[in-house]
Each structure stands twice: as structure tokens, then as C-alpha cells.
Design a protein around this motif. Structure first.
Motif, PDB file in Angstrom:
ATOM      1  N   SER A 163     -19.162 -14.815  -7.876  1.00 50.33           N
ATOM      2  CA  SER A 163     -19.468 -13.499  -7.309  1.00 50.33           C
ATOM      3  C   SER A 163     -20.966 -13.280  -7.078  1.00 50.33           C
ATOM      4  O   SER A 163     -21.820 -14.007  -7.585  1.00 50.33           O
ATOM      5  N   SER A 164     -21.260 -12.228  -6.329  1.00 52.03           N
ATOM      6  CA  SER A 164     -22.646 -11.889  -5.999  1.00 52.03           C
ATOM      7  C   SER A 164     -23.379 -11.285  -7.190  1.00 52.03           C
ATOM      8  O   SER A 164     -24.600 -11.132  -7.152  1.00 52.03           O
ATOM      9  N   SER A 165     -22.641 -10.938  -8.244  1.00 51.13           N
ATOM     10  CA  SER A 165     -23.321 -10.383  -9.423  1.00 51.13           C
ATOM     11  C   SER A 165     -24.014 -11.489 -10.212  1.00 51.13           C
ATOM     12  O   SER A 165     -24.820 -11.220 -11.093  1.00 51.13           O
ATOM     13  N   ASN A 166     -23.717 -12.718  -9.876  1.00 51.53           N
ATOM     14  CA  ASN A 166     -24.297 -13.850 -10.599  1.00 51.53           C
ATOM     15  C   ASN A 166     -25.723 -14.157 -10.122  1.00 51.53           C
ATOM     16  O   ASN A 166     -25.982 -14.267  -8.929  1.00 51.53           O
ATOM     17  N   ILE A 167     -26.600 -14.312 -11.073  1.00 54.05           N
ATOM     18  CA  ILE A 167     -28.031 -14.518 -10.755  1.00 54.05           C
ATOM     19  C   ILE A 167     -28.259 -15.806  -9.968  1.00 54.05           C
ATOM     20  O   ILE A 167     -29.151 -15.871  -9.126  1.00 54.05           O
ATOM     21  N   TYR A 168     -27.437 -16.839 -10.195  1.00 56.69           N
ATOM     22  CA  TYR A 168     -27.648 -18.104  -9.468  1.00 56.69           C
ATOM     23  C   TYR A 168     -27.457 -17.898  -7.963  1.00 56.69           C
ATOM     24  O   TYR A 168     -28.190 -18.450  -7.152  1.00 56.69           O
ATOM     25  N   ASN A 169     -26.417 -17.114  -7.622  1.00 52.32           N
ATOM     26  CA  ASN A 169     -26.190 -16.850  -6.202  1.00 52.32           C
ATOM     27  C   ASN A 169     -27.252 -15.918  -5.635  1.00 52.32           C
ATOM     28  O   ASN A 169     -27.670 -16.066  -4.482  1.00 52.32           O
ATOM     29  N   GLN A 170     -27.693 -14.960  -6.447  1.00 53.24           N
ATOM     30  CA  GLN A 170     -28.761 -14.062  -5.992  1.00 53.24           C
ATOM     31  C   GLN A 170     -30.027 -14.871  -5.688  1.00 53.24           C
ATOM     32  O   GLN A 170     -30.708 -14.627  -4.703  1.00 53.24           O
ATOM     33  N   SER A 171     -30.318 -15.850  -6.538  1.00 53.08           N
ATOM     34  CA  SER A 171     -31.514 -16.678  -6.323  1.00 53.08           C
ATOM     35  C   SER A 171     -31.353 -17.577  -5.098  1.00 53.08           C
ATOM     36  O   SER A 171     -32.315 -17.799  -4.351  1.00 53.08           O
ATOM     37  N   LEU A 172     -30.141 -18.082  -4.882  1.00 54.66           N
ATOM     38  CA  LEU A 172     -29.889 -18.877  -3.671  1.00 54.66           C
ATOM     39  C   LEU A 172     -30.137 -18.028  -2.418  1.00 54.66           C
ATOM     40  O   LEU A 172     -30.806 -18.466  -1.475  1.00 54.66           O
ATOM     41  N   VAL A 173     -29.612 -16.800  -2.433  1.00 55.41           N
ATOM     42  CA  VAL A 173     -29.805 -15.904  -1.284  1.00 55.41           C
ATOM     43  C   VAL A 173     -31.292 -15.535  -1.152  1.00 55.41           C
ATOM     44  O   VAL A 173     -31.829 -15.469  -0.038  1.00 55.41           O
ATOM     45  N   ALA A 174     -31.972 -15.345  -2.274  1.00 51.84           N
ATOM     46  CA  ALA A 174     -33.418 -15.050  -2.236  1.00 51.84           C
ATOM     47  C   ALA A 174     -34.176 -16.177  -1.541  1.00 51.84           C
ATOM     48  O   ALA A 174     -35.119 -15.933  -0.789  1.00 51.84           O
ATOM     49  N   SER A 175     -33.738 -17.424  -1.754  1.00 54.72           N
ATOM     50  CA  SER A 175     -34.403 -18.555  -1.099  1.00 54.72           C
ATOM     51  C   SER A 175     -34.072 -18.578   0.400  1.00 54.72           C
ATOM     52  O   SER A 175     -34.899 -18.975   1.220  1.00 54.72           O
ATOM     53  N   MET A 176     -32.858 -18.132   0.753  1.00 54.73           N
ATOM     54  CA  MET A 176     -32.485 -18.051   2.176  1.00 54.73           C
ATOM     55  C   MET A 176     -33.340 -16.997   2.880  1.00 54.73           C
ATOM     56  O   MET A 176     -33.755 -17.180   4.024  1.00 54.73           O
ATOM     57  N   ILE A 177     -33.595 -15.874   2.188  1.00 52.08           N
ATOM     58  CA  ILE A 177     -34.444 -14.824   2.773  1.00 52.08           C
ATOM     59  C   ILE A 177     -35.831 -15.384   3.039  1.00 52.08           C
ATOM     60  O   ILE A 177     -36.436 -15.148   4.086  1.00 52.08           O
ATOM     61  N   ASP A 178     -36.338 -16.166   2.103  1.00 50.13           N
ATOM     62  CA  ASP A 178     -37.665 -16.762   2.285  1.00 50.13           C
ATOM     63  C   ASP A 178     -37.681 -17.706   3.489  1.00 50.13           C
ATOM     64  O   ASP A 178     -38.631 -17.719   4.266  1.00 50.13           O
ATOM     65  N   ALA A 179     -36.596 -18.461   3.647  1.00 48.44           N
ATOM     66  CA  ALA A 179     -36.549 -19.470   4.711  1.00 48.44           C
ATOM     67  C   ALA A 179     -36.257 -18.859   6.082  1.00 48.44           C
ATOM     68  O   ALA A 179     -36.765 -19.337   7.097  1.00 48.44           O
ATOM     69  N   HIS A 180     -35.433 -17.801   6.116  1.00 47.91           N
ATOM     70  CA  HIS A 180     -34.926 -17.331   7.417  1.00 47.91           C
ATOM     71  C   HIS A 180     -35.157 -15.856   7.707  1.00 47.91           C
ATOM     72  O   HIS A 180     -34.849 -15.405   8.809  1.00 47.91           O
ATOM     73  N   GLY A 181     -35.597 -15.091   6.744  1.00 48.45           N
ATOM     74  CA  GLY A 181     -35.734 -13.645   6.950  1.00 48.45           C
ATOM     75  C   GLY A 181     -34.417 -12.931   6.659  1.00 48.45           C
ATOM     76  O   GLY A 181     -33.365 -13.564   6.523  1.00 48.45           O
ATOM     77  N   GLU A 182     -34.489 -11.604   6.588  1.00 48.57           N
ATOM     78  CA  GLU A 182     -33.328 -10.822   6.152  1.00 48.57           C
ATOM     79  C   GLU A 182     -32.182 -10.806   7.164  1.00 48.57           C
ATOM     80  O   GLU A 182     -31.017 -10.930   6.790  1.00 48.57           O
ATOM     81  N   ALA A 183     -32.514 -10.637   8.444  1.00 43.75           N
ATOM     82  CA  ALA A 183     -31.451 -10.483   9.450  1.00 43.75           C
ATOM     83  C   ALA A 183     -30.582 -11.745   9.510  1.00 43.75           C
ATOM     84  O   ALA A 183     -29.342 -11.660   9.480  1.00 43.75           O
ATOM     85  N   ASP A 184     -31.221 -12.905   9.564  1.00 45.83           N
ATOM     86  CA  ASP A 184     -30.444 -14.146   9.649  1.00 45.83           C
ATOM     87  C   ASP A 184     -29.706 -14.437   8.344  1.00 45.83           C
ATOM     88  O   ASP A 184     -28.623 -15.037   8.347  1.00 45.83           O
ATOM     89  N   THR A 185     -30.309 -14.022   7.225  1.00 47.51           N
ATOM     90  CA  THR A 185     -29.633 -14.230   5.940  1.00 47.51           C
ATOM     91  C   THR A 185     -28.369 -13.382   5.865  1.00 47.51           C
ATOM     92  O   THR A 185     -27.326 -13.844   5.380  1.00 47.51           O
TER      93      THR A 185
END
Ligand code: FE
Length: 345
Positions: A163-185
């Protein structure tokens, strides 16, 4: 010389363990709050205690409980050192004001810049990668490539992830934001959610087992969970390990590498034994400690030139994302917001 390991007391859900070596000669003490369970850290602390004649008191508990405890104890906290997993959680500790910045010559030399806090509030002790585990009978490795690709409709109904409540997935998404920005993420999240085999349930091991059981063909999980299954005493666990293959995402020359995270350590703002705390942390990044810690935790060392854990040795070397892990904490709120907007339960 008397060497003893004494179980001193039980406090709520956390355990206090005093590791005393040559207590009569102990030259000081250091108090450790650890979100890593006792078996994964205590023997190493005991070695430090023996070598340096410093008494180590270890309190273990859940990451969130220990952070709350540090906050409520404030300046009166006996803790000198805080150990927890995931840069997102280490960032929360920094943000909550319970850590202090520090550096040592050894840490500056051996811990890569991207695996520590940019202001020196915490340092990585071990690395884990969040990778893909797939059923080779159903999926060809040549069809797998990247995290980005998991949003492709070709994977409809085939992906298991918690689930999205898990910190590991939150950190994965945080890295996607860094790589691609919010809209593409956000677009990526929507595509990924559309490919879920089932609503998120359970932890990382459950996703891996679901892939082995045919519930899905691809599971997203941290490397050490797989290593643990391979070493398990339970034949069913080992069968899961044997059935699946591991895939390192984002390895192409123009890609940023597999998403990595750390278990890490910091010195508390309230520490009264900072010299011992620094000495202990230096001890944890020496080659012997790094080798032990990596093997017991089925994780990758942070220090260059130390072999990967035996359980994962067959999976070879990989390219890890070099983004500063500080960014994962800084992007956490945005990540949680986007996962919510994208329908990731
Ligand atoms: Fe974990």
C-alpha cells in the motif's frame, strides 16, 4: 575480565538490553535506540563494547514508537544514537529536531555522499534496492526494463505492490518526483495502479509470495526480503525463492539506476556521550562490521569494496540511483499526496 550480556528490563513493547564487556573497566557508555530488531544489531554492538570497553545500552522498538519517544523525552532523553530504516524516516527524525549534525573522518571517507543526509544529520549503514521479482514462466526478462515501464498497459492485472502508506513506496515515488516532476509522476502512478493484480495488501514478502503463487507475475519489493526467503529454514519459502527471478530496473546507460534506500544512524540532539557515539558509528562502517551487518540483514554494504551479502551474491552488481537520499525525505509529502490522488490505496 568478566563478559556478560544481561537482559535488564522490558519497557512496553521495546526491549532494553545492556551489552557490557569488562564492566569494571568500562570507560563510558553509549545508549542506542534501534528500530532494527535485536538479532540484527546486538552482536555488532557487543563487539564494539568488547573492543572499546564502552558499555552499550540497547533499546529496540518500532521506528515510529522510538521517534515519538525521542520527541517526548526531549533534552532529557538518555539516547545517544538512533538507528532506523528508510531515508524517509531518517528525514522525519531530522525534521522533528531529535538529531544533531556531526561528521567524522571515517564517515566522510567511506560513506558516499548520496547515502547520507546532506547536512550530516544521519549516515547510511546498509543499502537495499527496491526491485522487481518476476515469474520467468510468465514473463520474459527482455520485456522488463524500468519502474516507468510498470505503468504500461501491457502489464494490466500483473503487478503486486504493497500500500501507499508504506514508507518504501513513498520513497520510491519521491525518487520518481525528483526524476520526472509531479505531473508525470501522477500519470505514472495512475498507470501503475491500473495494472495492479489486486488491491494492495500485506508487506513486501507477501507480494513476492503472491508472484510465486501466480496471483501476479511481477512483485515490487526490497532485495533483503528475497534474500531472507532464500535462507529460510522453511522449504516453502525456499521454493518461492527458487521459483522467481530478480530484475534490476533502470540499468540502461541512459537510466538512473535501481531505487536504493538505506538503514541509517544519527546522533540524538540530547546526546551526552557524543564521543562514544561517534566512535561507535565509525566502528559500524569498518570493513568487518559492514560485512557482518550486510550478511545478517541480507543488505548491501554502503562502503565500497565490501562484498554483497551471500544470499544475494548470485544477482551480481547493479547500478544504484545516485540521487541524494535527502531528496526522498524532502519529497515525501508530495509523494503521499500524489499517491492519494492517483488512487493508490
Ligand atoms: Fe523492511
Amino acid at each position: 575480565m568478566k563478559q556478560s550480556t544481561t537482559l535488564v528490563a522490558l519497557i512496553g513493547t521495546s526491549t532494553l538490553l545492556t551489552l557490557t564487556s569488562a564492566s569494571a573497566n568500562a570507560s563510558g557508555e553509549v545508549n542506542v535506540y534501534s528500530a532494527r530488531s535485536e538479532a540484527l544489531i546486538a552482536p555488532l554492538l557487543e563487539n564494539y563494547s568488547k573492543e572499546n570497553r564502552v558499555k552499550v545500552n540497547l533499546i529496540t522498538g518500532s521506528a515510529d514508537a522510538l521517534l515519538s519517544r525521542l520527541q517526548s523525552e526531549g533534552d532529557a532523553s538518555p539516547a545517544d544514537v538512533f538507528i532506523t530504516v528508510d531515508a524517509g524516516r531518517l528525514y522525519r527524525a531530522k525534521d522533528a529536531g531529535v538529531l544533531q549534525p556531526f561528521e567524522t573522518e571515517a564517515l566522510n571517507k567511506v560513506v558516499p555522499d548520496h547515502l547520507k543526509d546532506r547536512d550530516g544529520y544521519w549516515y547510511g549503514l546498509s543499502q537495499r534496492a527496491r526491485v522487481l521479482f518476476y515469474n520467468p514462466e510468465a514473463v520474459s526478462a527482455s520485456d522488463l526494463s524500468s519502474y516507468e515501464d510498470l505503468a504500461d498497459p501491457k502489464w494490466k492485472g500483473q503487478i503486486c505492490i504493497r500500500s501507499s502508506s508504506n514508507i518504501y513506496n513513498q520513497s520510491l515515488v519521491a525518487s520518481m518526483i525528483d526524476a520526472h516532476g509531479e505531473a508525470d509522476t501522477l500519470k505514472w502512478i495512475k498507470g501503475l495502479v491500473a495494472n495492479f493484480a489486486r488491491p494492495p495488501a500485506g508487506g513486501d514478502t507477501d507480494q513476492i509470495k503472491a508472484a510465486a503463487a501466480g496471483v501476479c507475475n511481477i512483485a515490487v519489493a526490497n532485495t533483503y526480503y528475497f534474500g531472507r526467503l532464500g535462507l529460510s529454514d522453511n522449504a516453502e519459502d525456499r521454493a518461492v525463492f527458487d521459483k522467481l527471478a530478480m530484475f534490476w530496473p533502470n540499468q540502461a546507460a541512459d537510466q538512473r539506476g535501481a531505487h536504493v534506500n538505506v538503514s541509517g544512524i544519527g546522533i540524538t540532539a540530547s546526546s551526552k556521550n557524543t564521543d562514544n557515539a561517534k566512535q561507535l558509528i565509525d566502528f559500524l562502517v569498518n570493513p568487518q562490521s559492514q560485512t557482518w551487518y550486510a550478511n545478517v540483514n541480507n543488505e548491501y554494504p554502503v562502503v565500497d569494496g565490501i562484498a554483497p551479502p551471500k544470499s544475494l551474491a548470485t544477482f551480481g552488481e547493479f547500478k544504484g540511483d545516485q540521487v541524494s537520499l535527502s531528496v526522498l525525505g524532502e519529497n515525501n509529502r508530495q509523494a503521499v499526496k500524489l499517491m492519494d490522488q492517483g488512487g493508490w490505496k
